[in-house]
Scaffold this motif. Sequence first.
Motif, PDB file in Angstrom:
ATOM      1  N   GLN A 159      -2.698  11.591  -5.700  1.00  0.00           N
ATOM      2  CA  GLN A 159      -3.859  10.806  -5.292  1.00  0.00           C
ATOM      3  C   GLN A 159      -3.897   9.459  -6.017  1.00  0.00           C
ATOM      4  O   GLN A 159      -4.163   8.421  -5.419  1.00  0.00           O
ATOM      5  CB  GLN A 159      -5.137  11.605  -5.574  1.00  0.00           C
ATOM      6  CG  GLN A 159      -6.378  11.040  -4.918  1.00  0.00           C
ATOM      7  CD  GLN A 159      -6.276  11.016  -3.392  1.00  0.00           C
ATOM      8  OE1 GLN A 159      -5.784  11.960  -2.781  1.00  0.00           O
ATOM      9  NE2 GLN A 159      -6.712   9.922  -2.793  1.00  0.00           N
ATOM     10  N   SER A 160      -3.576   9.490  -7.316  1.00  0.00           N
ATOM     11  CA  SER A 160      -3.653   8.222  -8.067  1.00  0.00           C
ATOM     12  C   SER A 160      -2.534   7.272  -7.640  1.00  0.00           C
ATOM     13  O   SER A 160      -2.728   6.056  -7.620  1.00  0.00           O
ATOM     14  CB  SER A 160      -3.576   8.497  -9.562  1.00  0.00           C
ATOM     15  OG  SER A 160      -2.284   8.927  -9.907  1.00  0.00           O
TER      16      SER A 160
ATOM     17  N   ASP B 156      -7.893   0.257 -10.446  1.00  0.00           N
ATOM     18  CA  ASP B 156      -7.417   1.241  -9.472  1.00  0.00           C
ATOM     19  C   ASP B 156      -6.816   2.457 -10.195  1.00  0.00           C
ATOM     20  O   ASP B 156      -6.873   2.563 -11.410  1.00  0.00           O
ATOM     21  CB  ASP B 156      -6.393   0.608  -8.519  1.00  0.00           C
ATOM     22  CG  ASP B 156      -5.216  -0.036  -9.273  1.00  0.00           C
ATOM     23  OD1 ASP B 156      -5.238  -0.042 -10.525  1.00  0.00           O
ATOM     24  OD2 ASP B 156      -4.301  -0.537  -8.611  1.00  0.00           O
TER      25      ASP B 156
ATOM     26  N   GLY C 270      -8.027   7.914  -8.542  1.00  0.00           N
ATOM     27  CA  GLY C 270      -7.622   9.123  -7.834  1.00  0.00           C
ATOM     28  C   GLY C 270      -8.662  10.222  -7.850  1.00  0.00           C
ATOM     29  O   GLY C 270      -9.854  10.002  -7.638  1.00  0.00           O
TER      30      GLY C 270
ATOM     31  N   LYS D 298       0.839  -1.192   0.000  1.00  0.00           N
ATOM     32  CA  LYS D 298       0.000   0.000   0.000  1.00  0.00           C
ATOM     33  C   LYS D 298       0.879   1.249   0.000  1.00  0.00           C
ATOM     34  O   LYS D 298       1.853   1.339   0.733  1.00  0.00           O
ATOM     35  CB  LYS D 298      -0.868  -0.013   1.252  1.00  0.00           C
ATOM     36  CG  LYS D 298      -2.266   0.486   1.012  1.00  0.00           C
ATOM     37  CD  LYS D 298      -3.099   0.412   2.279  1.00  0.00           C
ATOM     38  CE  LYS D 298      -3.835   1.719   2.549  1.00  0.00           C
ATOM     39  NZ  LYS D 298      -4.359   2.446   1.419  1.00  0.00           N
TER      40      LYS D 298
ATOM     41  N   GLU E 166      -3.586   5.587  -4.520  1.00  0.00           N
ATOM     42  CA  GLU E 166      -4.629   4.571  -4.731  1.00  0.00           C
ATOM     43  C   GLU E 166      -4.159   3.392  -5.562  1.00  0.00           C
ATOM     44  O   GLU E 166      -4.965   2.612  -6.052  1.00  0.00           O
ATOM     45  CB  GLU E 166      -5.847   5.232  -5.396  1.00  0.00           C
ATOM     46  CG  GLU E 166      -6.576   6.127  -4.414  1.00  0.00           C
ATOM     47  CD  GLU E 166      -7.796   6.800  -5.014  1.00  0.00           C
ATOM     48  OE1 GLU E 166      -8.265   6.345  -6.077  1.00  0.00           O
ATOM     49  OE2 GLU E 166      -8.261   7.772  -4.415  1.00  0.00           O
TER      50      GLU E 166
END
Lengths: 610, 366, 256
Positions: free
Chosen positions: A578-579, A298, A301, A28, A582
Amino acid sequence: MKHVVVDPVTRIEGHLRVEMQIDEGTGKVIDAISSGTAWRGLELVMKDRDPRDAWAYIQRICGVCTTAHALASVRAVEDAFGIKIPKNANYIRNIMAASLTVQDHLVHFYHLHALDWVSPLEALAADPVATANLQTTVLNAYKLNVTGYPGISTEAYPKDFPKSTPQYYATVQAKIKAIVDSKQLGIFAAQWWDHPDYKLLPPEVHLMAVAHYLEMLDKHRELVAPHVIFGGKNPHPHYLVGGMPCSISMDDGNAPVNTDRLAIVDRSINTGRTLINNYYIPDLLAIGSAYVKAGRVDGGGLAKKCVVAFGAYPIEEYNGTTNGGFFKKLLVRCNGVVENFGTPNVKFIEFNQEDLQSPDTISESVDHAWYEYDKQGASLHPWEGETKEHFTGPKDGTPTMWKELNAGGKYSWLKTPKWHGKLAEVGPLARYIVIYQRNKMGLLPDPTWAEQMMLQQIDMVSKLLNVQPEVWMPTMVGRVATRGLDCQLSAEISKFFFDKLITNIKSGDTAVANMEKWEPSTWPKECKGVGVYEAPRGALSHWVNIKDGKISNYQCIVPTTWNACPRDDKAGHGAFEQSMIETHVQIPDKPLEIVKVVRSFDPCMACATH
Amino acid sequence: MEKRETMWESYRRRGLSRRTFIKGCVALTSLMGLSSGMVSKVVEAAETKQLPVVIWIHGHECTGCDESFIRSAAPLASDLILNNVALEYDHLLSAGSGEPFEEHLEKTIQAYNGKYILAVEGAVATKGSGIYCMSGGHPFLETLQRAAKGAAAIIAYGTCAVSGGIQSAAPNPTGSAGIGHFIGAKDVVNVPGCPPIPEVMTGVVMHVALFGKLPPLDSQGRPKQFYGNRIHDTCYRRPFFDAGLFADSYDDAGSKAGWCLYKLGCRGPETYNSCGNIRWFQGMSYPVQSGAPCIGCANANFWNQGPFSDRLPKYGPLGDIDKIGAGLAVATTAGVAAHGVLSVYQRSRRDAEAAESDEVKGGEDK
Amino acid sequence: MKKVQREIFYVFSPFLRVFHWIMVASIIILFVTGLLITKPAGILATEPTATSMSVDLIRNIHFTVAYIFLAAFILKVYGFIINKGDRLFPHFWRGYFYAQTVDVALHYMFLRNEHASYLRNPLARSSYVLLYVLVAIEFFTGFAMYLMTEPDAFSTQLFAWVNVVLGGEMITHYVHHYVAWFIILFAIGHIYMVIRAEFMEGESEVSSMFAGTKILAHHPLDEDDVDPDELDNADRLKRWTNVGEGISKIRNVGGN
Ligand code: HEM
Ligand code: HEM
Ligand code: NFV
Ligand code: SF4
Ligand code: SF4
Ligand code: F3S
Ligand SMILES: [Mg+2]
């Protein structure tokens, strides 16, 4: 916790560094930063220049999305002076803009992004016969037979069709093998080829894509021929405040534009359409669907929280941006903001001239950027914008030997652009989300043919993937897929404006430049303007203040500035960060997923920092 | 170091015939502007020289030069970078990134020490020890100097690398400059243009790749074959210049007829480039042919020589030097006329005084 | 009417004089054609198929005259070698030169009724040096532009450095154009000064550029600059003539 740095991120434009903290146990990403590591100060170079020359200087922000900045610049200056360009100039500029998008997207997919998805090494295991068969299967399954622009056609049949013989693939494979055997990998050197992601696709897909990589390397040049005809060269064609320099005359072989020259433009547009329909879209969807089927949805973002677009392609000439003329008759009414896409709280807000003028709506802050404002912590509207560099060095290392950048302080040469104090993603994905959502909410009355085409594309892809747009769009794959759709759309838009150009010339109108306000004596003592353009990578805006015939301030807010910006203490992370956060990383030492998701934005750092 | 194959070997490996190979050499010979008598030399070079390694690094730039490079049609960029050279390091096209990629650069520099071609795109940011242009966590300036040391030849691609380019335009916020001063005593091939014409860019690499030496250069380090003429001297609109037929404004009758753009500020008379002869996209056009005056994009400092719309700078309401000069001439004439009047007056007073004093001291003289 | 004795000095060789008038003609033609090169007049236009190539013609006149001008300079050099009067340079290295300059300047500013007599006054001397510098700039910049059609030719290499030193051909063209205007401003002032000297100061200036002789009412301070050895006092006296009334006061400002 592992601190991972990728610097340089390659196969992009410019100098980008990303850093992240990865939980090694779970893969993560806990935190991520995106840093533009070079700054040229071009906004400062613009000061005191003749506004009529601005396009030439500021176009050099970027040679990849060449013309994007020239177009935004002439639009800004014309807005300031109140110049209305002739019909033909509007059509020609739109053709140039659309052909840029076609070429830029295609090069991004094959030459800047493909090697994150496919590997020449995997291609060695492919069976040429199976690959040839696959080619046919892919064409049948993934060629999107959308309704494009139904204008006059000069083409008897599509000229470029994927070569699908086993011999062809065997030759390409032999070529790759020879390169690999020679151990001189050249451009294929030093990649994480052993990453498990490359196993997601069968060898035949790898071989097909690598073959097309080579094909497109030879072909893409033909797609920007309109720039060479109308602007004399590419990269960096020439523009003109008041219209275009390429006068039109059907009487003269020496004229910049005549039948012979228009035929070259026509050929180029048709080549684009066939290349996209027969190569790009099928390849893209074949790879993308494999990823979606593997559950790789995924990397969405910020697209799920806020996307912004300014609207694209004024169908006819208009009178000013600040006064709203630009927004009145757009071919693609993506001028809007969508918040919380895919959730019950989804919101659509139209974007227009009032938003451009209000500092509450559009502003830039520099809390985490290597600049300072007169007023600390301020967020400035670009007409009052300041560009004062203030380098503070890294957290760990020296100013000229970075180990770790200072996530808590300043760490990038990008400012942080905001919409109502919020960060947003821009780009093809944003444009498609806006059109989709706007239509879904019944706010897109009488869709133009282009808007209909976009809705149809979204619909067809959703059927192919068998998931809702709300699911596949705000993902990494969705970002890459909508770029392909945007490319397909842009080729049709080129065709549309080419038809309009021909029709207008036929009617006897050959004007390309309005020279009424050429002389400085006709300019107001002080004025300001804004030019907007949906560049390949998203919403671009140039802001100019002019005083006594000279530029007194020039500010650019660029698509990649929106996407790659450093964080805002209140609004959170920009789209890149953000992406990355994630995205799941399988091997922290080989963060292929990270560079892949970052490249899904088609980063342009020269654009972003300028 | 692995054994590197020659161009002939690479043709053989791909099962291409000797005939195809010779044909390729003939095409290259004409591409490089060499006489056909040179074919045998080209063949020899391609047979015996190993594939050269190219390292391409990026400073302060816009990537317009790379983009131009990959638009080359003869040779096709794909043929060049997959067949004729080994492009081991390039931020735009290389697959690798981050640390492994930087290590690969180091290894390449060491393995091919003294043998690789270094292509540089972009200017050097010098202010603040180079902090305005960082890559891999260190200044581009350092990479440039490290890579320049072991290079067999250095190519400065584009006006940025040659002379600083757009970012060095006043007030040059980052202290940017061309690479010339930062690479020691090495020879540089300067390939200016913003960007240069695609075939000019690839042509230079082909020359080095085949002959193992730099192409013939002029006094400014530019390949003579591509920068030997001013655009004005090769421009298809030149007859109109000579005949006095000019476009007086954009989109007027003259500009539709393709007349000379001199009065719109064309820099063709000052600019060395192949725009007038090779043109862009294999003869398709160049700015002048598309109705746009040349802005001199292959000239050093051209960014500080605006405005581009006039042949002479204008000083606001004062106008250009012709207007100012005419004004000064009138003022000077008026000035000397006034001076003349005053001189006459002064003389008459002087004579009167003299006459007076003559009278006073009249006796003394006699 | 009182008779005043005047002295005749032979100053300028024919070579200088001929050169001077060629220079006058050249500069006027070069200036006019030069301006027409930058801003070609509408009336110059002809169909390109017609034989008279107008801007081409103007340029060719400019270049031909430039060559004539350059060639004529050889005359000046020859005169310079054979005749001391052809080299009346400013004596920057002598203290008195500055005192004399002040003397002349004060007179021109009407702060002194008259200045001392000179064969060529120190201000004029400096102004001619300035003019030659300006002309030299025109030559170098002119040939730098002219020859660069063949940048690799030998002759070009003699001038190519000009473009480099100035920072590009565009600057060369600016410099060439700006300096042309300075030359014209010089000419206006110069023509006025020589006429003024002729009529105000009783110094036969204008005619000297035709006849080569200056007829002075007063003994010039810089007399030694022209063949002082050849002239003994007796000779000099012979050349005094009565030519009319004049002023006989000489203020000695010289330092030597
Ligand atoms: C007192 C001497 C001269 C004067 C007053 C003079 C004046 C001018 C002027 C005003 C121009 C236009 C400049 C521009 O805007 O481009 C010009 C152009 C030019 N002059 Fe001269 N000039 C002089 C001597 C020369 C000489 C000695 C040469 C040597 C060949 C020369 C060669 C040129 C050239 C090549 C041009 C540019 C023509 C073109 O662009 O086609 N000039 N001159
Ligand atoms: C473009 C116009 C002219 C230029 C550039 C020019 C330039 C010069 C120069 C350089 C000299 C110094 C000679 C030397 O020592 O080499 C000179 C001297 C002189 N010029 Fe001219 N001249 C111009 C026009 C005229 C005209 C129209 C006249 C007559 C009316 C004139 C009369 C003289 C005289 C009398 C001298 C000698 C002055 C002295 O030594 O006291 N000039 N001129
Ligand atoms: N970001 C960006 Fe551009 C684009 N598309 C700019 O307007 O790439 Ni260079
Ligand atoms: S020379 Fe021009 S095109 Fe090349 S990198 Fe510099 S600005 Fe871009
Ligand atoms: S258009 Fe420009 S380059 Fe061509 S002849 Fe005219 S001035 Fe010369
Ligand atoms: S602007 Fe540049 S591209 Fe050629 S015509 Fe002029 S040198
Ligand atoms: Mg900005």
